[in-house]
Design an enzyme around this catalytic site. Structure first.
Site, PDB file in Angstrom:
ATOM      1  N   MET A   1       0.841  -1.194   0.000  1.00  0.00           N
ATOM      2  CA  MET A   1       0.000   0.000   0.000  1.00  0.00           C
ATOM      3  C   MET A   1       0.883   1.253   0.000  1.00  0.00           C
ATOM      4  O   MET A   1       2.006   1.229   0.510  1.00  0.00           O
ATOM      5  CB  MET A   1      -0.883   0.030   1.254  1.00  0.00           C
ATOM      6  CG  MET A   1      -1.674  -1.234   1.502  1.00  0.00           C
ATOM      7  SD  MET A   1      -3.059  -1.419   0.393  1.00  0.00           S
ATOM      8  CE  MET A   1      -4.050   0.002   0.797  1.00  0.00           C
ATOM      9  N   ALA A   2       0.321   2.359  -0.509  1.00  0.00           N
ATOM     10  CA  ALA A   2       1.086   3.611  -0.559  1.00  0.00           C
ATOM     11  C   ALA A   2       1.505   4.072   0.842  1.00  0.00           C
ATOM     12  O   ALA A   2       2.512   4.742   0.996  1.00  0.00           O
ATOM     13  CB  ALA A   2       0.246   4.695  -1.231  1.00  0.00           C
ATOM     14  N   CYS A   3       0.728   3.671   1.858  1.00  0.00           N
ATOM     15  CA  CYS A   3       1.053   4.096   3.229  1.00  0.00           C
ATOM     16  C   CYS A   3       2.203   3.274   3.813  1.00  0.00           C
ATOM     17  O   CYS A   3       2.594   3.476   4.963  1.00  0.00           O
ATOM     18  CB  CYS A   3      -0.185   4.008   4.117  1.00  0.00           C
ATOM     19  SG  CYS A   3      -1.011   2.412   4.063  1.00  0.00           S
ATOM     20  N   GLY A   4       2.734   2.324   3.037  1.00  0.00           N
ATOM     21  CA  GLY A   4       3.932   1.608   3.457  1.00  0.00           C
ATOM     22  C   GLY A   4       3.665   0.245   4.072  1.00  0.00           C
ATOM     23  O   GLY A   4       4.611  -0.467   4.394  1.00  0.00           O
ATOM     24  N   VAL A   5       2.400  -0.129   4.229  1.00  0.00           N
ATOM     25  CA  VAL A   5       2.111  -1.435   4.818  1.00  0.00           C
ATOM     26  C   VAL A   5       1.649  -2.397   3.722  1.00  0.00           C
ATOM     27  O   VAL A   5       1.281  -1.974   2.623  1.00  0.00           O
ATOM     28  CB  VAL A   5       1.024  -1.353   5.922  1.00  0.00           C
ATOM     29  CG1 VAL A   5       1.466  -0.460   7.057  1.00  0.00           C
ATOM     30  CG2 VAL A   5      -0.301  -0.887   5.351  1.00  0.00           C
TER      31      VAL A   5
END
Ligand SMILES: Cc1cc2nc3c(=O)[nH]c(=O)nc-3n(C[C@H](O)[C@H](O)[C@H](O)COP(=O)(O)O)c2cc1C
Length: 180
Positions: free
Chosen positions: A154-158
């Site tokens: 995911m773009a949020c890093g997870v």
């Protein structure tokens, strides 16, 4: 070929919403994009207009206004509602019948026999949140076809489930729903 209202919320996957607008236009559909105010802060409506050759709307008050009553005009024009990407916030508004912005107001005003497809995109914890799960269940019950988000980075890093379905997959669902 059909009139599609593509509603887009503010999401890290908004560029995929733009790609979807382009793919549907190339497939011969007329696509009018409606962006939430937050989405329009991430990608300008003009970009969607360039991809579709159709007006893109953000609000029916002030500078965003296109016609005397945009929500009614778009709801009468629509042969399919396709909301992608759908944020947790937009999903909550739809599940509770709120006319919080032009996107959700168009959904309220569109007759129930017009098919509606929802493509959520959000962080895996947001998707797993019981309130969001409850809202999605409500929308399925209300007649929305939900295109399940995919798994991955995911773009949020997870990593996890919450990625917007791929535009090509969404086009396939649209084609099926329209019986085209
Ligand atoms: C860069 C960025 C990306 C975001 N991505 C998402 C997302 O994919 N899904 C989501 O539900 N919220 C996401 N958010 C939070 C929403 O934008 C926020 O809840 C906003 O109030 C949604 O407004 P809207 O539904 O009116 O577009 C993101 C916010 C930012 C700043």
């Amino acid at each position: 070929m059909s009139h599609i209202v593509l509603g887009c919320a503010a999401s890290a996957a908004l560029h995929k919403g733009a790609d979807l607008a382009s793919k549907l236009t190339q497939a011969g559909h007329e696509v009018r994009c409606v962006l939430t105010g937050h989405a329009a802060q991430l990608i300008a409506p003009q970009h969607f207009e360039a991809l579709t050759g159709q007006p893109a709307s953000v609000a029916e008050f002030g500078a965003g206004r296109r016609t005397a009553m945009d929500h009614i005009d778009l709801s009468e024009w629509a042969e399919l509602l396709l909301f992608a990407p759908a944020s947790a916030n937009l999903i909550g508004n739809l599940a509770h019948g709120l006319g919080a912005d032009l996107v959700s107001t168009v959904a309220l005003a569109t007759p129930q026999d017009v098919p509606r497809i929802l493509c959520p995109a959000m962080n895996p914890h947001m998707l797993a949140n019981p309130a969001v799960a409850r809202n999605l269940d409500q929308l399925r019950e209300d007649g929305w076809q939900v295109v399940e988000p995919g798994e991955g980075h995911m773009a949020c890093g997870v990593k996890g489930r919450g990625r917007l379905a791929e535009p090509a997959q969404i086009v396939e669902v649209v084609t099926k729903v329209l019986g085209a």
